[in-house]
Design a protein around this motif. Structure first.
Motif, PDB file in Angstrom:
ATOM      1  N   GLN A  62      26.313  26.275 -25.889  1.00  0.00           N
ATOM      2  CA  GLN A  62      25.430  26.731 -26.962  1.00  0.00           C
ATOM      3  C   GLN A  62      24.719  25.534 -27.595  1.00  0.00           C
ATOM      4  N   PRO A  63      23.394  25.494 -27.563  1.00  0.00           N
ATOM      5  CA  PRO A  63      22.652  24.350 -28.122  1.00  0.00           C
ATOM      6  C   PRO A  63      22.984  24.064 -29.588  1.00  0.00           C
ATOM      7  N   GLU A  64      23.210  25.119 -30.379  1.00  0.00           N
ATOM      8  CA  GLU A  64      23.524  24.882 -31.797  1.00  0.00           C
ATOM      9  C   GLU A  64      24.869  24.174 -31.955  1.00  0.00           C
ATOM     10  N   ASP A  65      25.825  24.470 -31.074  1.00  0.00           N
ATOM     11  CA  ASP A  65      27.111  23.768 -31.107  1.00  0.00           C
ATOM     12  C   ASP A  65      26.924  22.301 -30.728  1.00  0.00           C
ATOM     13  N   VAL A  66      26.149  22.062 -29.686  1.00  0.00           N
ATOM     14  CA  VAL A  66      25.908  20.695 -29.217  1.00  0.00           C
ATOM     15  C   VAL A  66      25.251  19.886 -30.334  1.00  0.00           C
ATOM     16  N   ASN A  67      24.247  20.456 -30.973  1.00  0.00           N
ATOM     17  CA  ASN A  67      23.571  19.750 -32.068  1.00  0.00           C
ATOM     18  C   ASN A  67      24.507  19.503 -33.245  1.00  0.00           C
ATOM     19  N   ARG A  68      25.368  20.439 -33.527  1.00  0.00           N
ATOM     20  CA  ARG A  68      26.363  20.261 -34.594  1.00  0.00           C
ATOM     21  C   ARG A  68      27.305  19.113 -34.245  1.00  0.00           C
ATOM     22  N   GLY A  69      27.743  19.057 -32.989  1.00  0.00           N
ATOM     23  CA  GLY A  69      28.618  17.970 -32.545  1.00  0.00           C
ATOM     24  C   GLY A  69      27.930  16.616 -32.647  1.00  0.00           C
ATOM     25  N   ILE A  70      26.658  16.560 -32.255  1.00  0.00           N
ATOM     26  CA  ILE A  70      25.899  15.312 -32.360  1.00  0.00           C
ATOM     27  C   ILE A  70      25.836  14.866 -33.813  1.00  0.00           C
ATOM     28  N   GLY A  71      25.553  15.791 -34.700  1.00  0.00           N
ATOM     29  CA  GLY A  71      25.478  15.469 -36.126  1.00  0.00           C
ATOM     30  C   GLY A  71      26.796  14.940 -36.675  1.00  0.00           C
ATOM     31  N   MET A  72      27.895  15.598 -36.302  1.00  0.00           N
ATOM     32  CA  MET A  72      29.215  15.154 -36.766  1.00  0.00           C
ATOM     33  C   MET A  72      29.531  13.744 -36.263  1.00  0.00           C
ATOM     34  N   LEU A  73      29.253  13.511 -34.994  1.00  0.00           N
ATOM     35  CA  LEU A  73      29.545  12.202 -34.408  1.00  0.00           C
ATOM     36  C   LEU A  73      28.668  11.113 -35.009  1.00  0.00           C
ATOM     37  N   GLN A  74      27.390  11.417 -35.183  1.00  0.00           N
ATOM     38  CA  GLN A  74      26.470  10.434 -35.757  1.00  0.00           C
ATOM     39  C   GLN A  74      26.915  10.060 -37.167  1.00  0.00           C
ATOM     40  N   ALA A  75      27.322  11.055 -37.937  1.00  0.00           N
ATOM     41  CA  ALA A  75      27.756  10.812 -39.312  1.00  0.00           C
ATOM     42  C   ALA A  75      29.039   9.986 -39.370  1.00  0.00           C
ATOM     43  N   SER A  76      29.880  10.114 -38.354  1.00  0.00           N
ATOM     44  CA  SER A  76      31.165   9.408 -38.390  1.00  0.00           C
ATOM     45  C   SER A  76      31.167   8.089 -37.621  1.00  0.00           C
ATOM     46  N   LEU A  77      30.092   7.782 -36.932  1.00  0.00           N
ATOM     47  CA  LEU A  77      30.060   6.581 -36.085  1.00  0.00           C
ATOM     48  C   LEU A  77      30.298   5.305 -36.884  1.00  0.00           C
ATOM     49  N   ASP A  78      29.698   5.192 -38.041  1.00  0.00           N
ATOM     50  CA  ASP A  78      29.864   3.986 -38.861  1.00  0.00           C
ATOM     51  C   ASP A  78      31.270   3.844 -39.429  1.00  0.00           C
ATOM     52  N   ARG A  79      32.026   4.922 -39.426  1.00  0.00           N
ATOM     53  CA  ARG A  79      33.395   4.880 -39.963  1.00  0.00           C
ATOM     54  C   ARG A  79      34.439   4.635 -38.874  1.00  0.00           C
ATOM     55  N   SER A  80      34.011   4.275 -37.695  1.00  0.00           N
ATOM     56  CA  SER A  80      34.962   4.008 -36.603  1.00  0.00           C
ATOM     57  C   SER A  80      35.831   2.821 -36.978  1.00  0.00           C
ATOM     58  N   THR A  81      37.113   2.953 -36.654  1.00  0.00           N
ATOM     59  CA  THR A  81      38.064   1.917 -37.061  1.00  0.00           C
ATOM     60  C   THR A  81      38.441   0.957 -35.942  1.00  0.00           C
ATOM     61  N   SER A  82      37.947   1.211 -34.729  1.00  0.00           N
ATOM     62  CA  SER A  82      38.285   0.326 -33.614  1.00  0.00           C
ATOM     63  C   SER A  82      37.190   0.409 -32.550  1.00  0.00           C
ATOM     64  N   PRO A  83      37.122  -0.590 -31.670  1.00  0.00           N
ATOM     65  CA  PRO A  83      36.159  -0.519 -30.571  1.00  0.00           C
ATOM     66  C   PRO A  83      36.399   0.702 -29.679  1.00  0.00           C
ATOM     67  N   LEU A  84      37.659   1.079 -29.491  1.00  0.00           N
ATOM     68  CA  LEU A  84      37.978   2.247 -28.677  1.00  0.00           C
ATOM     69  C   LEU A  84      37.397   3.516 -29.297  1.00  0.00           C
TER      70      LEU A  84
END
Length: 173
Positions: A62-84
């Motif tokens: 579902q495209p709306e799910d994919v876009n929601r996932g992209i948004g969640m990941l983009q928002a959390s990318l700067d809060r990553s705590t490790s290179p992994l």
């Protein structure tokens, strides 16, 4: 919840079996991941559950799910705590952009991912899929352009033939 987690791991495992396709995720798995996020007892569990939910969303049909996932990941990318963790999020973003047809962005994210771990098989597999899709789409585009030029040539030839036939008829009179 255990059945949803089992489906999730079965779906993830499909990429490790050497196939050239990315796994798909259905609504049941997404719903299970959403429940897992809601039931998380602490921030660590919630963070892990959000990663599983992001994975499920970008692997949805579902495209709306994919876009929601992209948004969640983009928002959390700067809060990553490790290179992994950064690598995982970059990869999932690349999957999401691949699913939406944004192959350029997917390729850019995969390059960043492979800077962190150059031999990561999942990223290399997706990179190959992106390159194949880009190449195939390029060939289809070339065929369309070639066909359009052929059609324009055919129409122009027909107009010229009609015009010359018309002028020949008027000269005969």
């Amino acid at each position: 919840m255990d059945s949803h987690v089992g489906k999730f791991f079965d779906s993830v495992g499909s990429i490790f079996r050497g196939g050239d396709t990315l796994p798909w995720c259905d609504r049941d798995i997404i719903a299970g991941c959403e429940n897992e996020v809601a039931e998380a007892a602490n921030e660590e569990q919630k963070s892990e559950s959000l990663m599983r939910l992001s994975w499920a969303l970008v692997h949805s049909r579902q495209p709306e799910d994919v876009n929601r996932g992209i948004g969640m990941l983009q928002a959390s990318l700067d809060r990553s705590t490790s290179p992994l963790q950064t690598r995982e999020k970059l990869y999932l973003l690349a999957v999401g952009h691949y699913r939406t047809g944004d192959y350029t962005r997917s390729r850019q994210l995969l390059e960043r991912c492979l800077e962190i771990q150059p031999d990561w098989r999942q990223a290399l597999t997706l990179q190959r899929l992106v390159e194949d899709k880009t190449r195939r789409d390029g060939m289809i585009g070339m065929a369309i352009v070639t066909g359009a030029f052929g059609l324009v040539g055919l129409v122009a030839g027909g107009i010229i033939a009609a015009a010359s036939s018309s002028s020949s008829s008027s000269r005969k009179k």
